[in-house]
Design a protein around this motif. Structure first.
Motif, PDB file in Angstrom:
ATOM      1  N   HIS A 194       0.935  -1.307   0.001  1.00  0.00           N
ATOM      2  CA  HIS A 194       0.051   0.025  -0.156  1.00  0.00           C
ATOM      3  C   HIS A 194       1.129   1.167  -0.060  1.00  0.00           C
ATOM      4  CE1 HIS A 194      -3.486  -2.506   0.733  1.00  0.00           C
ATOM      5  NE2 HIS A 194      -2.874  -3.035   1.564  1.00  0.00           N
ATOM      6  N   ARG A 286     -17.234   2.871   2.402  1.00  0.00           N
ATOM      7  CA  ARG A 286     -17.592   1.530   2.389  1.00  0.00           C
ATOM      8  C   ARG A 286     -19.182   1.339   2.564  1.00  0.00           C
ATOM      9  NH1 ARG A 286     -12.957  -1.629   5.683  1.00  0.00           N
ATOM     10  NH2 ARG A 286     -14.937  -2.154   7.049  1.00  0.00           N
ATOM     11  N   GLY A 289     -20.408  -1.469   0.311  1.00  0.00           N
ATOM     12  CA  GLY A 289     -20.034  -2.869   0.409  1.00  0.00           C
ATOM     13  C   GLY A 289     -20.252  -3.476   1.668  1.00  0.00           C
ATOM     14  N   ALA A 290     -21.175  -2.808   2.512  1.00  0.00           N
ATOM     15  CA  ALA A 290     -21.539  -3.406   3.655  1.00  0.00           C
ATOM     16  C   ALA A 290     -21.982  -4.966   4.172  1.00  0.00           C
ATOM     17  CB  ALA A 290     -22.548  -2.768   4.685  1.00  0.00           C
ATOM     18  N   VAL A 292     -21.274  -8.353   1.913  1.00  0.00           N
ATOM     19  CA  VAL A 292     -20.298  -8.793   0.649  1.00  0.00           C
ATOM     20  C   VAL A 292     -20.343 -10.265   0.903  1.00  0.00           C
ATOM     21  CG1 VAL A 292     -18.983  -6.811   0.506  1.00  0.00           C
ATOM     22  CG2 VAL A 292     -18.317  -8.697   2.047  1.00  0.00           C
ATOM     23  N   SER A 293     -20.105 -10.966  -0.321  1.00  0.00           N
ATOM     24  CA  SER A 293     -19.945 -12.521  -0.601  1.00  0.00           C
ATOM     25  C   SER A 293     -18.528 -12.943   0.328  1.00  0.00           C
ATOM     26  CB  SER A 293     -20.222 -12.961  -1.612  1.00  0.00           C
ATOM     27  OG  SER A 293     -19.992 -14.413  -1.734  1.00  0.00           O
ATOM     28  N   SER A 294     -18.437 -13.568   1.266  1.00  0.00           N
ATOM     29  CA  SER A 294     -17.126 -13.987   1.861  1.00  0.00           C
ATOM     30  C   SER A 294     -16.366 -15.135   1.141  1.00  0.00           C
ATOM     31  CB  SER A 294     -17.207 -14.050   3.454  1.00  0.00           C
ATOM     32  OG  SER A 294     -17.796 -15.442   3.769  1.00  0.00           O
TER      33      SER A 294
END
Lengths: 298, 521
Positions: A194, A286, A289-290, A292-294
């Motif tokens: 990052h 975010r 995107g609270a 999402v598919s894990s």
């Protein structure tokens, strides 16, 4: 345009290459005025066959009849516009190869110049690009480019375009080559790196300031190794230094600011209104995107 | 190889009835099949050496090393209780279904054994079984000898006498244990048998039996004047202290208590493996029943589908059926309910494992436990779809890093999305499939994926319980991504890491800014 030159040119054949900020990908959208694109034309001939460099440049100008074109001392400039508004211009640099070492001779001079002002100047137009490639790898280089673009935008915004008041873009680029240090952290779990551009830029600016004693001297990393800020007089250099100090203070303030919204307001003062604004509401990230598919299962 | 001289039969170690000489173990021996004469010559030399050592008395201690071989008497039942360090009263129970005898810790274990094969265990039926135990059970004593430096001299041939047996037992007890033995022998429930643990000089132990009939006066074990008929017998050992090390497990884990949350595909394998490794106490938590769709990747399989009980209860029954010495408690509730209701106190465990595979449940558990003062180590395990891999994360107080750190984006990350940083699947994809519409969504993975994940988690659990691993650690196995990619799914940057490095694991779990642990040491 290049097709047009190839079609109509009364002279030797050539190959072309991008150079300058276009090639370095450090170009910024001008605040006022038009974009500048640098293109090199490498003619398959020798300076001995064309002792007068202006003669070859004139052939290029002639091939472009109908275009808005100007033969200037360092290059041939072609202007593009829409409804009388300048869109961009292309600087065509006319070269012939110099021996076998990958260097070039640049055609310098304009019509009516005295013989002394006309020359085939020994140069390496891609030197800065090669040096940046050699100094910074991959994503580090991208961060370096982003820092250069910030400095160039700041320069466009904060300095007069007249004369030598503003530091040259190539000077800022060479400064970054010399003093930029990437600011990054590796996430060993995610195997990702990052980057913190603000921290990197702040580091670069403070290093530049520390080296301005009192003049900031940045040399071209290749021949002729001349100081790229040499044309600024002492007063212009003092203004440059003061503005760098302002920028340094501003970047440090933004870095220390926990509130992204007010930090972005600080940065917009230096980089203009098209620098991204973080509003209070978008600080709450975010929102989209609270859920999402894990993919996790047990 | 035989010795003809009958005077040596059974008199020296490794020489048995009919003169058979045991000069070499069978197991693990490689013979040079092309040099038979050399093999025969070497065998003879070893047999002669064995006899020489026996005659000179050099290997006298081998009588103790191999005591069970020299212990006369018939086999008489099976040992199920955990052989501890203390003299304890035990029971011998007739198992009505098989007609065999079992040696057990107490009535509860007797009940458990008798009930194990029963298909239905209604309360009334259980009451009947309980009443029957009194008629089926005989009181006895378990006597662990502390150390046996030398065998009786001369070593008794054939049945031992009462005096030889009592002396052998009492001479190898400490003063305090001797007192304890006398207290028990004089007690109301006169022990009619004793199981004696004899430690071997080279590690391990024997369990041998002595029967006392027709006791007159004081019990012979009390060391006084009374008399009794004595008779020796053998037992078959099924106590975990014997079986666990034989199965490659660690006896030291017998005392460990593990809470296993989630009894699905991973949890099912894990429960059995933890027990096989020697864990002596397991608490299973899961409110759900096994669904038919999942039968092929669950350790319980299709027989459990007809039973209207939660997976935790059925798995608990299965563990106890297979490994009767293990204590298993079951809780057919969600872990949140169990913690809220106080049914489960996590501080009573040496390790809490969550194999729910549900990141929301796991993160909740992670946060709840983080605040506790005497928090046990935590282990989370989950897998990812279509065989791309599985993970095990140990969270321990001695170092920074917790489960929520994995869900905390790096402060410099641009456009951070909600994602598990450990994931092999790239973020922003949908992995579930549906067999038959709404409510039937499932994550495609196989029993082998679950098994491999359970193995990863199980090994990490043992390292944590054994104290060999004190920091937080994330380990992952990476599978072949072919099926995953064929399904049009993308892998993450983490998936590019070297498989062996992923399996070795990394301690750089902590992420500054984690809302649960802060991500700092």
């Amino acid at each position: 345009m290049l097709d047009r030159i190839r079609e109509r040119l009364d002279g030797p054949s050539f190959s072309h290459f991008n150079q300058g900020s276009y090639e370095l990908r450090t170009g910024v959208k001008p605040v006022d005025g038009d974009y500048d694109i640098d293109v090199g034309l490498r003619f398959n001939t020798t300076k001995e066959e064309w002792p007068d460099p202006v003669a070859l440049k004139q052939r290029v100008v002639d091939a472009l009849s109908g275009y808005k074109v100007e033969l200037r001392r360092p290059c041939v400039t072609v202007y593009y516009q829409r409804r009388n508004e300048a869109l961009y211009h292309v600087d065509l640099n006319v070269y012939v190869p110099a021996g076998t070492d990958g260097m070039f001779h640049l055609a310098v001079g304009k019509v009516g110049d005295a013989g002394k002002l006309k020359e085939w100047r020994y140069t390496d137009p891609l030197a800065l690009s090669k040096a940046i490639d050699a100094t910074f790898a991959d994503d580090d280089r991208e961060q370096c480019r982003r820092a250069i673009r910030c400095l160039k935008r700041w320069k466009d915004l904060k300095f007069s375009a007249e004369g030598d008041a503003a530091p040259k873009g190539i000077g800022l680029t060479a400064a970054a080559l010399q003093w930029f240090a990437p600011s990054k952290e590796r996430d060993g779990v995610a195997n990702r790196v990052h980057y913190d551009d603000l921290r990197a830029l702040s580091g670069l600016v403070s290093t530049m300031l520390a080296n301005a004693t009192p003049r900031l001297v940045v040399k071209l990393p290749v021949s002729p190794h001349d100081d790229l800020f040499r044309r600024m007089n002492d007063e212009q250099m003092r203004v440059f230094r003061d503005k760098l100090q302002d920028l340094d203070d501003g970047l440090r303030r933004a870095l220390a600011d926990a509130d992204e919204s007010s930090a972005s307001r600080t940065l917009r003062r230096f980089f203009g209104d098209d620098f991204p604004e973080v509003s209070k509401s978008s600080t709450v990230r975010r929102a989209a995107g609270a859920i999402v598919s894990s993919g996790s299962a047990g | 190889m035989f010795v003809l001289d009958e005077h040596l039969h059974g008199r020296i170690p490794h020489v048995f009835q009919h003169g058979y000489v045991c000069y070499q173990e069978h197991e693990g021996v490689l013979l040079d099949r092309y040099r038979p004469v050399a093999v025969a010559g070497e065998a003879l030399a070893r047999a002669v050496e064995t006899i020489r050592r026996g005659l000179t008395g050099e290997n006298k201690a081998d009588f103790i090393e191999e005591l069970a071989l020299y212990w006369p008497g018939p086999p008489e039942g099976t040992v199920f209780f955990a052989a501890g360090a203390q003299i304890e009263p035990i029971l011998r129970v007739l198992l009505p279904w098989t007609g065999t005898l079992a040696f057990v810790r107490d009535r509860a274990q007797a009940l458990e054994l008798i009930a194990a094969p029963m298909p239905f265990r209604g309360p009334e039926l259980m009451r009947l079984v309980e009443q029957a135990i009194d008629n089926l059970a005989t009181p006895g004593l378990y006597i662990p000898l502390e150390r046996v430096p030398r065998p009786p001299d001369p070593f008794p041939l054939g049945p031992w006498t009462r005096v030889q047996l009592v002396e052998f037992i009492r001479q190898n007890l400490s003063r305090s244990q001797k007192r304890r033995l006398e207290d028990h022998a004089r007690g109301r429930a006169k022990p009619s048998f004793a199981l004696v643990r004899v430690p071997k000089p080279r590690g391990g132990d024997h369990l041998v039996g002595v029967q006392f009939d027709d006791i007159r006066g004081t019990h012979p074990l009390a060391g006084a004047t009374g008399t009794a008929e004595v008779r020796q017998f053998h037992v078959e050992r099924r106590d975990p202290g014997y079986l666990v090390p034989r199965g490659g497990g660690e006896s030291s884990l017998q005392a460990k208590r593990v809470l296993l949350v989630g009894c699905g595909a991973i949890g099912g394998h894990l429960a059995l493996e933890l027990v096989r490794c020697g864990i002596g106490h397991l608490t299973l938590v899961d409110p759900d029943r096994l669904r038919p769709e999942n039968a092929y990747r669950h350790v319980l399989g299709t027989p459990s589908l007809g039973v209207p009980l939660a997976k935790s209860l059925q798995l608990g029954g299965e563990v106890q059926r297979r490994y009767p010495g293990v204590q298993v408690d079951c809780c057919a509730a969600s872990i949140e309910q169990a913690l809220d209701a106080g049914t489960i106190d996590v501080t009573r465990y040496d390790l809490v494992v969550s194999a729910t595979g549900d990141p929301n449940v796991d993160r909740d558990l992670n946060e709840r436990l983080h605040g506790l003062a005497n928090r046990p180590p935590l282990l989370f395990t989950w897998l990812e779809p279509l065989g791309i891999g599985g993970h095990a994360l140990a969270v321990q107080g001695a170092s920074s890093g917790c489960l929520d750190c994995l869900f905390t984006p790096h402060a410099w990350e641009r456009d951070a999305v909600l994602v598990n940083r450990a994931a092999f699947a790239a973020a922003g994809q949908v992995f579930t499939r549906e067999l038959a519409g709404c409510g039937n969504a499932f994550t495609p993975y196989s029993s082998l994926d679950a098994l491999r994940t359970a193995e990863l988690a199980g090994r990490l659990a043992l390292e944590v319980l054994g104290g060999r691993r004190q920091a937080s650690l994330l380990r992952s196995w990476k599978g072949d991504g072919a099926a995953f990619e064929a399904a049009g799914l993308r892998t993450s940057a983490r998936y590019e890491l070297d498989a062996s490095a992923l399996e070795r694991g990394g301690q750089d779990v902590a992420m500054p800014g984690c809302r649960v642990c802060g991500g700092c040491a």
